[in-house]
Design a protein around this motif. Structure first.
Motif, PDB file in Angstrom:
ATOM      1  N   ASP A 361       0.929  -1.401  -0.404  1.00  0.00           N
ATOM      2  CA  ASP A 361       0.413   0.297  -0.289  1.00  0.00           C
ATOM      3  C   ASP A 361       1.155   1.294  -0.119  1.00  0.00           C
ATOM      4  N   GLU A 362       0.304   1.949   0.432  1.00  0.00           N
ATOM      5  CA  GLU A 362       1.229   3.711  -0.070  1.00  0.00           C
ATOM      6  C   GLU A 362       2.005   3.856   0.825  1.00  0.00           C
ATOM      7  N   GLY A 363       1.494   3.234   2.508  1.00  0.00           N
ATOM      8  CA  GLY A 363       2.574   3.757   3.753  1.00  0.00           C
ATOM      9  C   GLY A 363       3.473   2.613   3.671  1.00  0.00           C
ATOM     10  N   ASP A 364       3.516   1.333   2.692  1.00  0.00           N
ATOM     11  CA  ASP A 364       4.425   0.358   2.569  1.00  0.00           C
ATOM     12  C   ASP A 364       5.779   1.187   1.388  1.00  0.00           C
ATOM     13  N   VAL A 365       4.927   1.788   0.711  1.00  0.00           N
ATOM     14  CA  VAL A 365       5.989   2.623   0.105  1.00  0.00           C
ATOM     15  C   VAL A 365       7.280   3.676   0.434  1.00  0.00           C
ATOM     16  N   TYR A 366       6.591   4.291   0.833  1.00  0.00           N
ATOM     17  CA  TYR A 366       6.868   5.235   1.992  1.00  0.00           C
ATOM     18  C   TYR A 366       7.696   4.572   2.938  1.00  0.00           C
ATOM     19  N   ASN A 367       7.711   3.677   3.281  1.00  0.00           N
ATOM     20  CA  ASN A 367       8.867   3.096   4.538  1.00  0.00           C
ATOM     21  C   ASN A 367      10.236   2.607   3.502  1.00  0.00           C
ATOM     22  N   GLY A 371      13.654   4.222   4.845  1.00  0.00           N
ATOM     23  CA  GLY A 371      14.312   2.818   4.695  1.00  0.00           C
ATOM     24  C   GLY A 371      15.403   3.706   3.716  1.00  0.00           C
ATOM     25  N   PHE A 372      15.218   3.909   2.648  1.00  0.00           N
ATOM     26  CA  PHE A 372      16.258   4.611   1.596  1.00  0.00           C
ATOM     27  C   PHE A 372      17.324   5.706   2.316  1.00  0.00           C
ATOM     28  N   ASP A 373      16.975   6.670   2.783  1.00  0.00           N
ATOM     29  CA  ASP A 373      17.061   7.516   2.934  1.00  0.00           C
ATOM     30  C   ASP A 373      18.113   7.524   4.735  1.00  0.00           C
ATOM     31  N   GLU A 374      17.081   7.029   5.065  1.00  0.00           N
ATOM     32  CA  GLU A 374      17.346   7.035   6.380  1.00  0.00           C
ATOM     33  C   GLU A 374      18.631   5.781   6.440  1.00  0.00           C
ATOM     34  N   ASP A 375      19.057   5.402   5.709  1.00  0.00           N
ATOM     35  CA  ASP A 375      21.076   4.374   5.329  1.00  0.00           C
ATOM     36  C   ASP A 375      21.499   5.134   4.762  1.00  0.00           C
ATOM     37  N   GLU A 376      21.384   6.140   3.494  1.00  0.00           N
ATOM     38  CA  GLU A 376      21.391   7.516   3.461  1.00  0.00           C
ATOM     39  C   GLU A 376      22.324   5.880   1.728  1.00  0.00           C
ATOM     40  N   ILE A 377      21.635   4.716   1.400  1.00  0.00           N
ATOM     41  CA  ILE A 377      21.185   4.710  -0.058  1.00  0.00           C
ATOM     42  C   ILE A 377      20.495   5.501  -1.197  1.00  0.00           C
ATOM     43  N   PRO A 378      21.354   5.522  -1.970  1.00  0.00           N
ATOM     44  CA  PRO A 378      20.531   5.926  -3.265  1.00  0.00           C
ATOM     45  C   PRO A 378      19.838   5.031  -4.107  1.00  0.00           C
ATOM     46  N   VAL A 379      18.295   5.809  -4.263  1.00  0.00           N
ATOM     47  CA  VAL A 379      17.116   4.878  -5.303  1.00  0.00           C
ATOM     48  C   VAL A 379      16.189   5.696  -6.305  1.00  0.00           C
ATOM     49  N   ASP A 380      16.010   5.195  -6.848  1.00  0.00           N
ATOM     50  CA  ASP A 380      15.828   6.974  -8.028  1.00  0.00           C
ATOM     51  C   ASP A 380      13.939   6.132  -8.639  1.00  0.00           C
ATOM     52  N   VAL A 381      14.005   4.446  -8.369  1.00  0.00           N
ATOM     53  CA  VAL A 381      12.670   4.292  -9.116  1.00  0.00           C
ATOM     54  C   VAL A 381      11.596   3.531  -7.639  1.00  0.00           C
ATOM     55  N   ILE A 382      10.728   3.253  -7.929  1.00  0.00           N
ATOM     56  CA  ILE A 382      10.201   2.295  -6.641  1.00  0.00           C
ATOM     57  C   ILE A 382       8.777   1.862  -7.890  1.00  0.00           C
ATOM     58  N   TRP A 383       9.103   0.552  -7.698  1.00  0.00           N
ATOM     59  CA  TRP A 383       8.242  -0.218  -9.010  1.00  0.00           C
ATOM     60  C   TRP A 383       6.644  -1.101  -8.170  1.00  0.00           C
ATOM     61  N   LEU A 384       5.779  -0.868  -9.314  1.00  0.00           N
ATOM     62  CA  LEU A 384       4.679  -1.430  -8.598  1.00  0.00           C
ATOM     63  C   LEU A 384       4.468  -2.532  -9.548  1.00  0.00           C
ATOM     64  N   ASP A 385       3.817  -4.367  -8.639  1.00  0.00           N
ATOM     65  CA  ASP A 385       3.414  -5.176  -9.841  1.00  0.00           C
ATOM     66  C   ASP A 385       2.007  -5.481  -9.625  1.00  0.00           C
ATOM     67  N   TRP A 397      -6.100   1.390 -10.203  1.00  0.00           N
ATOM     68  CA  TRP A 397      -5.721   1.431  -8.856  1.00  0.00           C
ATOM     69  C   TRP A 397      -6.594   0.633  -7.532  1.00  0.00           C
ATOM     70  N   ASP A 398      -6.180  -0.089  -6.829  1.00  0.00           N
ATOM     71  CA  ASP A 398      -6.817  -0.636  -5.958  1.00  0.00           C
ATOM     72  C   ASP A 398      -7.174   0.399  -4.782  1.00  0.00           C
ATOM     73  N   ARG A 399      -8.090   1.672  -4.860  1.00  0.00           N
ATOM     74  CA  ARG A 399      -8.203   2.762  -4.054  1.00  0.00           C
ATOM     75  C   ARG A 399      -8.323   2.328  -2.344  1.00  0.00           C
ATOM     76  N   GLU A 400      -8.377   0.907  -2.374  1.00  0.00           N
ATOM     77  CA  GLU A 400      -8.346   1.243  -0.710  1.00  0.00           C
ATOM     78  C   GLU A 400      -6.856   1.049  -0.024  1.00  0.00           C
ATOM     79  N   ARG A 401      -6.195   0.305  -1.254  1.00  0.00           N
ATOM     80  CA  ARG A 401      -4.339   0.603  -0.576  1.00  0.00           C
ATOM     81  C   ARG A 401      -3.735   1.723  -0.817  1.00  0.00           C
ATOM     82  N   PHE A 402      -4.392   2.170  -2.206  1.00  0.00           N
ATOM     83  CA  PHE A 402      -3.423   3.200  -2.861  1.00  0.00           C
ATOM     84  C   PHE A 402      -4.963   4.364  -2.805  1.00  0.00           C
TER      85      PHE A 402
END
Length: 899
Positions: A361-367, A371-385, A397-402
């Protein structure tokens, strides 16, 4: 079988069955055909083995020049019931094309057009006849001579008196003419030519046998390569010996093969019927432009003289291109000129991607992002299956989860990240679902043999498939990518076409029935291998149009054909968390790159199962040095995002990802070079060292561009690792500690768990960005470091290409192209192209000069007619001078003298 809006037990069973086999230990190979299961494959192999008389002869008085660059002739078939009309074209870029068509066929044969980027240009000097007799014709083609023999027909091409390629020298040409069922023999009907069953699936074959075959011989060839996609060695292995069948032919038939086995030549997700041959003397290539099911036999090498191959396809025409090289670089440019150059990708696309089936869900994406920012690991793209959709209905979109996908994408974009969502070709058959309703109303579905919409099972349950062979359907699909039609999307959301072989859970070989019908009344058997190509194209066209052509699109595809490089990257599909799959990723990617698909990668960590810590770390290290860098995992695998790993493990992952970001200027320049030259980004060693025979069959190490050599560690518990450094007179430097090595031999490297062997070629200048950022977007104007690696004559050169990394402004001269040279104890930076006018804030903050013979007395920079004394430190053991903060803008010309 299906109540609209609900799923019956049979749909549930089909999906559960498919999910269960995808969780099994390995692919059930019995689900996929062998040559013995395919009548036309058996037929052509029997032809090759028995050498029975099927002589095809040229009709002598038919040989005529149609134009200055096209020779026409007719070939009489063995039964003398029909003729074949042939055209030999002399094309630009030292390329020949032979087309063989059936005269007056009962049913028109499919001819592939869109694999080519544009109609091929004729050669400037034409294809003049130099001599002609009653039994042969000889033509001149630049420094090549084409020998056409009449009885039996054969074509041999030599360059400067050296034979390069031959067609039908083994007399395996066969063109099975159209006939009605009434004309067919009972034996042919019983033998599978007119109807064939595999497992419980029946193929009606309403038009009977239509297969074609031809032998191609590569002269002076040490190895042959290409014809992806197979999980096999880069150098193709023999399938036939003089007396024995060694293994099945290489099969080209796009299939959804989950947990595929390695060291096998069975078909996988994509097909590019391009084969390259190489020896120390010359490189040549053949492109078999046919999208029907195709098999290729490779015969054992005959001494140093030749490697013969046998190509046969189920339908279509013979349309074969011959690339005469003679150098590896020439071959890649010849093929790219024909099928298209890979476009320059956006910078984020060549950075690190984080994916999983699925983020909940959206919360999972934000977490995950946090996590990348807290650990100072770069990332450019998050993917959704697929789970992000409403009941697996794509472009929803599943509007309950997103509940607010636009806001989620905007939040990611505010911290310089993008998002990718999956868009598959199977459409849920549910009334009220706008994609299904419109496709039904406009008749955009593939049809069954009976004329109704083709139906089968896939992730949504009962589904139909968009007919991407229909240009109107492609245009409609592209329009569905617009922000107005794809509700919840933004300009920072990009695309992923999966399952587009096409995958059909309850179909033969988990794919579509061959007697399904496409636009133009083409059977699926005629067009199977180009189906995913067309979805990829339509999705990319839509992503491009939604920004009015301003923003470079990004669309990943699993299925592909020749020319797919024009639309975006591909990947090696559903691999497994196993050391053998990590090791196999290298030859698979080399094969893809050598067939034009430079922008490719393998799922880091393995899609199926759970990697142990060592395997995961080694995979991150390998993925950081492969063109497409994405971590991906199966729904039932344990979560393995970097922020969830133990601290010590996380630090090793961070180091690997940081190495990717550090080298982004070099990667981007190499992708730009590929877009101009057709050269692969990830290169076999023989491309740069064509005469070093020790590298011809080497496929566990490779070059990025021309100046970085990488050999990932692909075995567990490795403490030392042999690395062959090519080039007898070539020097190499360890990229991290600057240790110097001589080429032309192997070296044993110590490889702790934090180590990946990377070497910089002496005589090169490699540009890096060394500051830590959260993404490539945040690095855009960061300063650069010049790594100058001197050769034995104290010289080096390199280049850097820079633009905004996102738009097409570079096509209007908004770019910088800089060239760096070191000679006569002076480093010089100059513009390599004065038309470039891109403004950048990047500046040179460090210069490393590696391989100096002594410590300099002084280092003086000349800038705007001023002399500036630079501070430096001297690393004695490494013979390296380190200059910090020259403080000169990247766009400025300058020189630095060493005294």
């Amino acid at each position: 079988m299906l109540v609209r809006g609900g799923v019956t037990w049979i749909v549930t069973f089909a999906i559960c069955w498919y999910s269960a086999i995808k969780l099994s230990s390995s692919a059930d190979t019995s689900n996929f055909k062998k040559c013995q299961d395919v009548s036309f494959c058996r037929h052509h192999r029997r032809h090759a083995n028995t050498r029975r008389s099927t002589q095809y002869n040229i009709v002598a008085d038919s040989v005529k020049l149609h134009s200055s660059s096209v020779l026409q002739f007719s070939v009489e078939t063995p039964q003398r019931k029909n003729h074949l009309d042939c055209q030999l074209h002399g094309l630009a870029q030292k390329t020949l094309r032979l087309q063989v068509r059936e005269r007056d066929p009962i049913r028109k044969r499919y001819e592939v057009e869109d694999s080519l980027a544009a109609p091929p240009e004729p050669a400037d000097d034409g294809l003049p006849i130099s001599s002609q007799t009653d039994s042969s014709t000889e033509l001149q083609f630049g420094d090549a001579t084409v020998h056409l023999k009449y009885a039996p027909v054969s074509l041999r091409v030599s360059v400067n008196g050296v034979d390069v390629l031959s067609l039908n020298s083994k007399k395996l040409l066969e063109f099975r003419s159209s006939q009605s069922r009434e004309q067919a023999s009972k034996a042919a009907i019983k033998g599978g030519d007119w109807e064939e069953t595999f497992k419980t699936f029946n193929d009606s074959k309403p038009f009977g046998p239509q297969s074609i075959g031809l032998d191609v011989t590569f002269h002076k060839a040490k190895q042959v390569y290409g014809i992806p996609e197979h999980a096999d060695s880069f150098a193709l292995q023999p399938t036939m010996s003089k007396k024995h069948v060694l293994r099945d032919p290489y099969r080209l038939y796009n299939l959804d093969v989950f947990k595929y086995e390695v060291n096998t030549n069975t078909a996988l997700y994509g097909s590019v019927p391009l084969m390259l041959s190489h020896s120390a003397q010359l490189t040549a290539g053949v492109f078999w432009n046919n999208v029907a099911e195709t098999w290729v036999d490779v015969n054992e090498r005959k001494g140093d003289a030749e490697i013969s191959t046998h190509w046969f396809s189920e339908s279509g025409i013979i349309d074969v291109f011959l690339f005469l090289g003679p150098s590896p670089a020439d071959i890649f440019q010849q093929y790219a000129t024909l099928t298209g150059y890979s476009p320059l990708p956006p910078m984020f696309a060549i950075s690190y991607h984080q994916s999983r089936w699925n983020y909940n869900d959206e919360g999972d994406v934000y977490n995950v992002v946090n996590g990348f920012d807290e650990d100072e690991i770069p990332v450019d793209v998050i993917w959704l299956d697929i789970e992000h959709t409403s009941e697996k209905k794509y472009l929803t979109w599943d509007r309950e989860r997103f509940p607010d996908p636009e806001r989620m994408q905007d939040q990611l974009w505010s911290v310089h990240r993008r998002m990718v969502s999956i868009i598959d070709p199977h459409i849920k058959r549910e009334d009220g679902y706008h994609v299904h309703d419109e496709a039904s109303q406009q008749d955009f579905y593939v049809k069954s043999r009976n004329g109704s919409a083709y139906e089968g099972y896939c992730w949504p349950g009962q589904s139909s498939w968009i007919d991407f062979l229909n240009p109107a359907a492609r245009q409609w699909w592209a329009g569905k990518m617009s922000l107005e039609k794809f509700m919840g999307s933004t300009l920072s959301l990009f695309g992923w076409n999966d399952m587009n072989e096409p995958s059909v859970f309850d179909g033969p070989e988990i794919s579509m029935h061959k007697d399904a019908v496409h636009d133009g009344d083409w059977e699926h058997r005629d067009v199977h291998n180009i189906y995913g190509f067309y979805q990829h194209k339509a999705t990319m066209d839509g992503m491009l149009a939604r920004s009015d052509g301003k923003v470079r699109p990004f669309v990943l595809s699993r299925a592909f054909f020749a020319g797919s490089q024009r639309f975006g990257p591909v990947w090696t599909g559903d691999n497994t968390a196993d050391w053998s799959h990590l090791k196999m990723s290298i030859p698979m990617l080399l094969s893809l790159g050598s067939a034009g698909l430079s922008f490719s990668g393998a799922d880091v960590g393995g899609f199926f199962a759970d990697p142990d810590v060592e395997l995961l770390l080694r995979w991150y290290q390998a993925g950081a040095y492969q063109p497409f860098f994405r971590a991906h995992a199966h729904l039932d695998s344990r979560r393995r995002e970097p922020h969830l790993l133990p601290e010590r493990v996380r630090q090793v992952v961070r180091s690997a990802v940081m190495q990717r970001y550090m080298l982004l200027p070099y990667w981007y320049t190499t992708f730009w070079t590929a877009s101009k030259t057709g050269l692969p980004v990830m290169r076999p060693l023989w491309l740069e060292f064509p005469r070093d025979e020790k590298v011809f069959a080497l496929d566990d190490e490779y070059l990025i561009g021309k100046d970085l050599l990488v050999k990932p560690v692909t075995e567990s518990y490795a403490e030392s690792w042999p690395v062959y450094l090519p080039g007898k007179y070539q020097l190499w430097y360890n990229f991290f500690d600057y240790a110097r090595f001589t080429g032309g031999k192997s070296h044993i490297m110590k490889v702790g768990i934090t180590t990946i062997p990377v070497f910089q070629r002496a005589g090169s200048v490699v540009v890096t960005k060394d500051r830590l950022r959260r993404s490539s977007e945040a690095m855009l104007h960061d300063p650069i470091t010049l790594r100058v690696a001197l050769d034995s004559k104290l010289r080096a050169s390199g280049e850097l290409y820079v633009d905004d990394g996102t738009t097409y402004a570079y096509q209007n001269n908004e770019y910088l192209h800089r060239r760096f040279t070191f000679s006569n104890n002076k480093l010089t930076s100059k513009s390599a192209d004065e038309t470039g006018s891109y403004k950048t804030k990047s500046w040179v903050e460090k210069v490393l000069v590696i391989g100096l013979k002594r410590e300099p007395n002084s280092i003086i920079m000349s800038l705007n007619k001023k002399k500036i004394d630079l501070n430096f430190s001297w690393l004695k053991d490494q013979r390296t001078a380190v200059i910090r903060k020259p403080d000169v803008n990247l766009s400025k010309d300058f020189s630095i003298a060493f005294t």
